[in-house]
Write a protein that holds these residues in place. Structure first.
Motif, PDB file in Angstrom:
ATOM      1  N   ALA A 160      59.868  69.452  62.230  1.00  0.00           N
ATOM      2  CA  ALA A 160      60.795  70.399  61.600  1.00  0.00           C
ATOM      3  C   ALA A 160      62.021  70.548  62.485  1.00  0.00           C
ATOM      4  O   ALA A 160      61.937  70.383  63.710  1.00  0.00           O
ATOM      5  CB  ALA A 160      60.109  71.758  61.432  1.00  0.00           C
ATOM      6  N   GLU A 162      64.807  73.240  63.715  1.00  0.00           N
ATOM      7  CA  GLU A 162      65.113  74.676  63.713  1.00  0.00           C
ATOM      8  C   GLU A 162      66.031  75.014  64.890  1.00  0.00           C
ATOM      9  O   GLU A 162      66.186  74.212  65.811  1.00  0.00           O
ATOM     10  CB  GLU A 162      63.823  75.501  63.782  1.00  0.00           C
ATOM     11  N   ARG A 163      66.623  76.186  64.824  1.00  0.00           N
ATOM     12  CA  ARG A 163      67.455  76.617  65.940  1.00  0.00           C
ATOM     13  C   ARG A 163      66.557  77.013  67.107  1.00  0.00           C
ATOM     14  O   ARG A 163      65.512  77.631  66.893  1.00  0.00           O
ATOM     15  CB  ARG A 163      68.318  77.821  65.542  1.00  0.00           C
ATOM     16  N   CYS A 164      66.977  76.667  68.312  1.00  0.00           N
ATOM     17  CA  CYS A 164      66.234  77.076  69.510  1.00  0.00           C
ATOM     18  C   CYS A 164      66.355  78.604  69.652  1.00  0.00           C
ATOM     19  O   CYS A 164      67.370  79.196  69.251  1.00  0.00           O
ATOM     20  CB  CYS A 164      66.849  76.373  70.725  1.00  0.00           C
ATOM     21  N   THR A 165      65.324  79.213  70.186  1.00  0.00           N
ATOM     22  CA  THR A 165      65.368  80.663  70.438  1.00  0.00           C
ATOM     23  C   THR A 165      65.213  80.900  71.938  1.00  0.00           C
ATOM     24  O   THR A 165      64.812  79.990  72.676  1.00  0.00           O
ATOM     25  CB  THR A 165      64.204  81.379  69.731  1.00  0.00           C
ATOM     26  N   PHE A 202      69.959  72.856  68.163  1.00  0.00           N
ATOM     27  CA  PHE A 202      68.934  72.585  67.140  1.00  0.00           C
ATOM     28  C   PHE A 202      67.855  71.729  67.782  1.00  0.00           C
ATOM     29  O   PHE A 202      68.166  70.793  68.523  1.00  0.00           O
ATOM     30  CB  PHE A 202      69.556  71.868  65.941  1.00  0.00           C
ATOM     31  N   ARG A 205      61.045  69.749  66.213  1.00  0.00           N
ATOM     32  CA  ARG A 205      59.784  70.269  66.760  1.00  0.00           C
ATOM     33  C   ARG A 205      58.600  69.552  66.113  1.00  0.00           C
ATOM     34  O   ARG A 205      58.557  69.374  64.891  1.00  0.00           O
ATOM     35  CB  ARG A 205      59.697  71.776  66.492  1.00  0.00           C
ATOM     36  N   SER A 262      70.431  68.023  59.269  1.00  0.00           N
ATOM     37  CA  SER A 262      70.052  69.444  59.246  1.00  0.00           C
ATOM     38  C   SER A 262      71.066  70.289  60.013  1.00  0.00           C
ATOM     39  O   SER A 262      71.450  71.385  59.572  1.00  0.00           O
ATOM     40  CB  SER A 262      68.671  69.656  59.866  1.00  0.00           C
TER      41      SER A 262
END
Ligand code: COA
Length: 307
Positions: A160, A162-165, A202, A205, A262
């Motif tokens: 997937a 996704e944005r890193c946190t 981004f 993962r 993405s």
């Protein structure tokens, strides 16, 4: 210095004072003794140049510790030429085996910019040899939607984007330490941790592990750098993407494509009207996503020691 630079350089290469501060005054690799300025007879700046030592081994691993850099230079030719020669001699005296044009940490240029003829002439007349070319690319993002095969590549591989946190920065860093331990890791850590912008990175993962990354910048970025240095040419709703990378074990399955698509989709959704990808030779990889060259640079080096 920024004002002087903007007098000499063509419009698409104008800089803000903050860019000069970031790339010269605040850059750890910039050598104080080689930041040189020549005054004209009215007390203004007739020419200036900044040299940087090699980042290898002390700023980040990899690279050639004897390759130093001419980061940026501009001015009236009569003042600039001797200034740059003096700087190159100072690099040699400091232990440099060669001086690369651009390509430095916190760079302005990845090479000699084709569209600044004065710098092409300077490089030729101070002995820089061209060894290749790299490009900056651009695509408009109005209405951009990621292609459907991006989603299917992710689904088939169980990954997937996704944005890193803030909570996953350590996993991103572990991935970078093993796959891209040099400048990309250092720059990414600065953005995600020091600048507090983990969400602009981004991540691809797979389960709990990070197996790819793409760094983005927008007008909200606190420290515009790399592709964003010459952002004045891009209007007010620009975005920049890069570096981007996928773990070796995951390459060749469409995941680089999916990561790029993405990230572009998220940038477009966030209001970006166009995106720059800087310093690349992968014209086909980005070309498939509608990117076209906007600027070309000659990769050039001045050797200081016999081969
Ligand atoms: C570039 C990179 C992100 C591509 O990721 P990837 O998951 O292997 O790419 P994909 O499987 O989605 O491939 C997409 C297409 O681009 C092409 N491509 C991928 N990497 C390429 C490369 N290094 N050179 C030329 N073409 C490449 C693929 O052949 C594929 O085309 P095809 O479908 O016609 O065969 C990955 O190779 C990487 O991390 N490389 C090292 C870091 C790097 O160079 N980053 C880019 C810096 S500008």
């Amino acid at each position: 210095l920024a004002q002087a630079w903007n007098r000499w350089s063509p419009e698409p290469f104008r800089l803000d004072a903050s860019d000069v501060r970031r790339g010269v005054a605040d850059s750890p690799a910039a050598c104080l003794e080689f930041r040189t300025v020549v005054a004209d007879n009215r007390g203004g700046v007739a020419a200036w140049a900044a040299f940087k030592r090699s980042p290898s081994g002390w700023l980040y691993p990899g690279g050639d510790p004897s390759r130093w850099h001419l980061s940026i230079a501009g001015g009236e030719p009569a003042a600039l030429l001797p200034l740059v020669e003096e700087g190159i001699s100072a690099c040699a005296a400091g232990g440099a085996g060669s001086v690369q044009f651009g390509g430095d940490p916190d760079h302005f240029f990845p090479g000699v910019p084709e569209r600044i003829p004065a710098l092409e002439r300077l490089a030729a007349s101070t002995g820089f040899q061209v060894a290749g070319e790299v490009s900056d690319l651009w695509r408009d993002l109005a209405g951009y939607r990621p292609p459907s095969d991006a989603a299917s590549a992710l689904r088939h591989s169980g990954t997937a984007v996704e944005r890193c946190t803030a909570g996953s920065v350590d996993r991103l860093d572990a991935f970078l330490a093993s796959e891209f331990p040099g400048r990309w890791r250092a720059d990414c850590r600065r953005k995600a941790v020091a600048d507090g912008e983990p969400g602009d990175v981004f991540v691809l993962r797979a389960g709990d592990a990070v197996c790819g990354f793409a760094v983005t910048q927008t007008p909200r970025s606190v420290r515009p750098h790399a592709g964003a240095v010459f952002r004045r040419a891009f209007g007010s709703r620009w975005a920049a993407l890069g570096p981007i990378g996928v773990a070796k074990a995951f390459r060749g399955r469409g995941l680089g494509d999916a990561l790029l698509a993405s990230a572009l989709g998220a940038l477009a959704e966030g209001g970006a009207q166009g995106c720059v990808v800087d310093w690349t030779v992968l014209l086909d990889f980005y070309g498939r996503h509608g990117f076209e060259p906007i600027r070309r640079y000659w990769v050039a080096e001045r050797r200081l020691t016999p081969d």
